[in-house]
Design a protein around this motif. Structure first.
Motif, short mmCIF file in Angstrom:
data_model
loop_
_atom_site.label_atom_id
_atom_site.label_comp_id
_atom_site.label_asym_id
_atom_site.label_seq_id
_atom_site.Cartn_x
_atom_site.Cartn_y
_atom_site.Cartn_z
N HIS A 180 0.84 -1.20 0.00
CA HIS A 180 0.00 0.00 0.00
C HIS A 180 0.88 1.25 0.00
O HIS A 180 1.93 1.28 0.65
CB HIS A 180 -0.89 -0.02 1.24
N PRO A 181 0.47 2.33 -0.70
CA PRO A 181 1.27 3.56 -0.76
C PRO A 181 1.53 4.23 0.59
O PRO A 181 2.41 5.09 0.68
CB PRO A 181 0.45 4.48 -1.67
N LEU A 182 0.77 3.87 1.62
CA LEU A 182 1.05 4.42 2.94
C LEU A 182 2.10 3.60 3.70
O LEU A 182 2.40 3.88 4.86
CB LEU A 182 -0.24 4.53 3.76
N GLY A 183 2.65 2.59 3.03
CA GLY A 183 3.79 1.88 3.60
C GLY A 183 3.46 0.65 4.42
O GLY A 183 4.26 0.24 5.26
N VAL A 184 2.31 0.04 4.17
CA VAL A 184 1.93 -1.17 4.90
C VAL A 184 1.71 -2.30 3.90
O VAL A 184 1.64 -2.08 2.69
CB VAL A 184 0.65 -0.96 5.73
N VAL A 185 1.61 -3.52 4.44
CA VAL A 185 1.37 -4.70 3.62
C VAL A 185 0.11 -5.39 4.10
O VAL A 185 -0.08 -5.59 5.32
CB VAL A 185 2.57 -5.68 3.71
N TYR A 186 -0.74 -5.78 3.17
CA TYR A 186 -1.91 -6.58 3.51
C TYR A 186 -1.73 -7.99 2.97
O TYR A 186 -1.36 -8.18 1.80
CB TYR A 186 -3.19 -5.97 2.96
N TRP A 187 -2.02 -8.97 3.81
CA TRP A 187 -1.88 -10.39 3.48
C TRP A 187 -3.30 -10.96 3.42
O TRP A 187 -3.86 -11.36 4.44
CB TRP A 187 -1.05 -11.06 4.56
N LYS A 202 1.26 8.25 -3.54
CA LYS A 202 0.00 7.85 -4.17
C LYS A 202 0.07 6.45 -4.77
O LYS A 202 -0.96 5.85 -5.06
CB LYS A 202 -0.39 8.85 -5.26
N GLU A 203 1.28 5.95 -4.99
CA GLU A 203 1.41 4.64 -5.58
C GLU A 203 2.72 3.98 -5.15
O GLU A 203 3.60 4.63 -4.58
CB GLU A 203 1.33 4.71 -7.11
N VAL A 204 2.79 2.69 -5.41
CA VAL A 204 3.99 1.89 -5.14
C VAL A 204 4.55 1.48 -6.50
O VAL A 204 3.84 0.93 -7.33
CB VAL A 204 3.68 0.65 -4.29
#
Length: 211
Positions: A15-22, A205-207
């Motif tokens: 995510h562009p806010l610097g987190v990961v979702y699994w 805004k993006e990765v």
């Protein structure tokens, strides 16, 4: 814009806010929030606007709404140091959500585990889920893919006209993914990637895969 990647036959969303979702485990991974750091700076005279304290919680709420995770796992350094007024803000935020929260302790997490226990937050030295090992410090272990924080990775993008853009990033090795620091005013450690490593830079805004 999010970026989806595959690790060990599992999907992960950067995510562009610097987190990961699994998605498979319904886990949101967040590293190095460093709550309390802004109050610490202000206490010693730094000109940091008081409104900056709320930004961490606003960003967390944006991400919760994006993914609606069953679990939120903080990968260490949730708090920067000892208790200050931001603990009460955090406690109020925690009571307002319906996600299960877990903390993998980092080197800055010196607040008593009893405080977290009283809130209902589980605290661990590490978490192992299948072939994944979640830690604060980067720790490569045979047979496990390590997801961690601590480093606050950043990357310097250079343009043809000597432009220089400094960005936080996700840093991926063959058996490790290091998350960027989530917190405000945490800074970056700028890495020099090896050829086989992958840098996923965050523009806000993006990765973007840049190497």
């Amino acid at each position: 814009m999010n970026l989806n990647i595959r690790i060990q036959n599992h999907d992960f969303v950067l995510h562009p806010l610097g987190v990961v979702y699994w998605p498979e485990e319904e886990i949101l991974l967040v590293a190095d929030v460093h709550l309390g750091k802004i109050s610490h700076f202000r206490k010693f005279g730094s000109a940091v606007p008081a409104g900056a304290i709320a930004q961490n919680f606003k960003k967390l709420d944006v991400i919760r709404k994006d993914f609606d995770p069953e679990h939120i796992v903080f990968l260490g350094d949730l708090f920067h140091s000892s208790l200050n007024l931001e603990w009460d803000i955090f406690a109020d935020w925690y009571h307002s959500i319906d996600n299960q929260v877990h903390l993998v302790a980092g080197n800055h997490d010196i607040i008593s585990p009893l405080k977290y226990e009283m809130l209902g937050i589980s605290m661990f030295s590490e978490l192992r889920i299948g072939e994944f090992r979640l830690t604060h410090h980067p720790e490569e272990t045979d047979g496990f893919f390590n997801i961690c924080g601590h480093v606050h990775p950043g990357y310097k993008m250079r343009g043809f006209g000597r432009q220089l853009l400094k960005l936080p990033c996700f840093y991926k090795k063959s058996n490790q993914l290091i998350l960027p620091a989530f917190g405000e005013f945490t800074g970056n450690y700028f890495l020099q990637p090896e050829i086989e490593h992958r840098i996923f830079a965050i523009t806000g805004k993006e990765v973007i895969l840049v190497s």
